[in-house]
Design a protein around this motif. Sequence first.
Motif, mmCIF file in Angstrom:
data_model
loop_
_atom_site.group_PDB
_atom_site.id
_atom_site.type_symbol
_atom_site.label_atom_id
_atom_site.label_comp_id
_atom_site.label_asym_id
_atom_site.label_seq_id
_atom_site.Cartn_x
_atom_site.Cartn_y
_atom_site.Cartn_z
ATOM 1 N N VAL A 1 6.374 11.894 8.053
ATOM 2 C CA VAL A 1 5.166 11.113 7.978
ATOM 3 C C VAL A 1 4.299 11.900 6.928
ATOM 4 C CG1 VAL A 1 2.961 10.447 9.224
ATOM 5 C CG2 VAL A 1 5.386 10.774 10.510
ATOM 6 N N VAL A 2 3.686 10.911 5.856
ATOM 7 C CA VAL A 2 3.080 11.543 4.798
ATOM 8 C C VAL A 2 1.484 11.175 4.761
ATOM 9 C CG1 VAL A 2 5.276 11.853 3.331
ATOM 10 C CG2 VAL A 2 3.972 9.602 3.186
ATOM 11 N N GLN A 3 1.269 10.410 5.796
ATOM 12 C CA GLN A 3 -0.398 10.051 5.846
ATOM 13 C C GLN A 3 -0.716 10.621 7.371
ATOM 14 O OE1 GLN A 3 -1.375 6.080 4.825
ATOM 15 N NE2 GLN A 3 -0.635 6.320 2.645
ATOM 16 N N GLN B 1 0.631 2.521 11.587
ATOM 17 C CA GLN B 1 1.087 2.981 9.905
ATOM 18 C C GLN B 1 2.437 2.954 9.851
ATOM 19 O OE1 GLN B 1 -2.136 2.479 8.941
ATOM 20 N NE2 GLN B 1 -2.095 4.225 7.691
ATOM 21 N N THR C 1 4.374 0.162 7.009
ATOM 22 C CA THR C 1 4.925 0.787 6.120
ATOM 23 C C THR C 1 6.338 0.314 6.171
ATOM 24 O OG1 THR C 1 3.716 2.802 5.519
ATOM 25 C CG2 THR C 1 5.979 2.632 4.964
ATOM 26 N N ARG D 1 0.969 -1.235 -0.050
ATOM 27 C CA ARG D 1 -0.033 -0.186 0.344
ATOM 28 C C ARG D 1 0.745 1.195 -0.156
ATOM 29 N NH1 ARG D 1 -0.412 -2.701 4.623
ATOM 30 N NH2 ARG D 1 -2.212 -3.675 4.140
ATOM 31 N N GLU D 2 -0.026 2.405 -0.113
ATOM 32 C CA GLU D 2 0.893 3.722 -0.096
ATOM 33 C C GLU D 2 1.837 3.898 1.110
ATOM 34 O OE1 GLU D 2 -0.388 7.712 -1.526
ATOM 35 O OE2 GLU D 2 -1.772 6.468 -1.844
ATOM 36 N N ALA D 3 2.962 4.388 0.991
ATOM 37 C CA ALA D 3 3.750 4.514 2.118
ATOM 38 C C ALA D 3 3.048 5.417 3.182
ATOM 39 C CB ALA D 3 5.423 4.905 1.802
ATOM 40 N N SER D 4 3.120 5.170 4.535
ATOM 41 C CA SER D 4 2.560 6.233 5.479
ATOM 42 C C SER D 4 3.868 7.268 6.006
ATOM 43 C CB SER D 4 2.098 5.850 6.561
ATOM 44 O OG SER D 4 2.873 4.936 7.283
#
Lengths: 280, 280
Positions: free
Chosen positions: B109-111, B159, B163, A101-104
């Motif tokens: 952190v990108v999410q 998350q 990841t 899944r998309e990286a967090s």
Amino acid sequence: MKVIKTIDSLRRDLQLRKADGHSVGFVPTMGALHEGHLSLIHQARDNHEVVVVSVFVNPLQFGEGEDFESYPRDIERDQQLCEEAGVDILFYPSVEEMYPREASVEIRVVQGVDVLCGESRPGHFDGVVTVVLKLLHMVEPNAAYFGQKDAQQVAVIKQMVQTLSMSVQIIACPTVREEDGLAKSSRNVNLNTRERELAPALYSTLIKAGELAKSGSSRTELMEYVAKNLDQLELGTIDYVDVLTYPELVASEQLSGTVIIAVAYQFSRARLIDHILVEL
Amino acid sequence: MKVIKTIDSLRRDLQLRKADGHSVGFVPTMGALHEGHLSLIHQARDNHEVVVVSVFVNPLQFGEGEDFESYPRDIERDQQLCEEAGVDILFYPSVEEMYPREASVEIRVVQGVDVLCGESRPGHFDGVVTVVLKLLHMVEPNAAYFGQKDAQQVAVIKQMVQTLSMSVQIIACPTVREEDGLAKSSRNVNLNTRERELAPALYSTLIKAGELAKSGSSRTELMEYVAKNLDQLELGTIDYVDVLTYPELVASEQLSGTVIIAVAYQFSRARLIDHILVEL
């Protein structure tokens, strides 16, 4: 030898072996194994009860226009070589297994990447440390083995392990060379006869520069010496010559401690890199 | 109980206990321990042979103008509480031990960070995941325990673990509440009498919103419901009300799966946060 494709079964298998007190050595690769990789595997075999090799062509570390699609893949041959070398587990995950899944979170290398090969490959080492960190979390080995030939990669990984307070030992294995000193590389087959004759000059020039460093030459003098000698080859072009602290990869006119003298040279159909480390 | 201040001696100590097959539960804290922390410690104590608590006020997660210097520190009391709770190792490193040199890699952190508390604290969660990742590498526990009260922190950490393919189990322990439902917090002492009387409305409003969610209300309807009810308190101001998927923290009008309904409310001298999770 077991061939394992999922993280869950890798963890389950390793858990049992570790519970028996077995030490684990890990060799992460992108496959297309050659003598360099085998020397890493042999060293891991000597030091550990359990040897894990991973084969994963990591899309994250290829930039736009780089050769992710055409990167050589030959899992049958890799599997045979691993079996012959006494590997216990060949971990061969899919891209979906590694990046479901998309990286967090994103990891960015902020030291030692605006020099050497990093200068022309933005984001490359971010992709390298991300996949290595994930693989180290999956295998949780006692030691991981990398080829010193990729000096900047080893430096960046060693620094990451330190910054993130990881306990794994990072072991850099010496560059494997031809008898005339040329560093072994899958790209050497792309040298023509004349280039192949002269290519050992990369290494011999570095060796002489190392002697000059030991007798007190400055960074600028060393870079000029290497550049002048390689210009005389009159076969291709110098991509870079640099002299930096190692593993920090910082430029400093005052040379001390461990220093890397590194070169990348573009022949007609092959770009070769080589380096030496000097203790000053 | 052992009080350990260096990473090396922490690793040495844990290595021996793990070699005996002991499972390790880890509770990372910033000290100034209260009942919430103790409930984490008790749960870890129930589940593991070895319990490690860390006390480290992490400068990386405080922004400019935030209260790093004035953050409450009382290691003697923390030590006593840990001892009474049956902790095996209290890890209490200095800033220099945790961050001995400039970072070579940075984690971003990108999410799930441009919402809730993250919106007003840029970089805060980067600092949180960096220190948690380092601490998890140092302790290498089987499970780590966090308070569900800090719902966004728990989400971001879960998350990150996913990841980065880490094997550690992240366990979120339920918010500890007063009898009238107010979430326990060291900031509650800053409520005046009238505020303290009305503050339980935060939780009771969330509970009612959760029932509305189960009977099919949309995201917008839920947010309006909570905002209208809290506006009626006429004591302070709403910092935010939000309804998001959990733990992804993504806004979606179609609510399904686990959903967080979260609120931050500014009283005269205390900003309180609370939330509930609803399974739809």
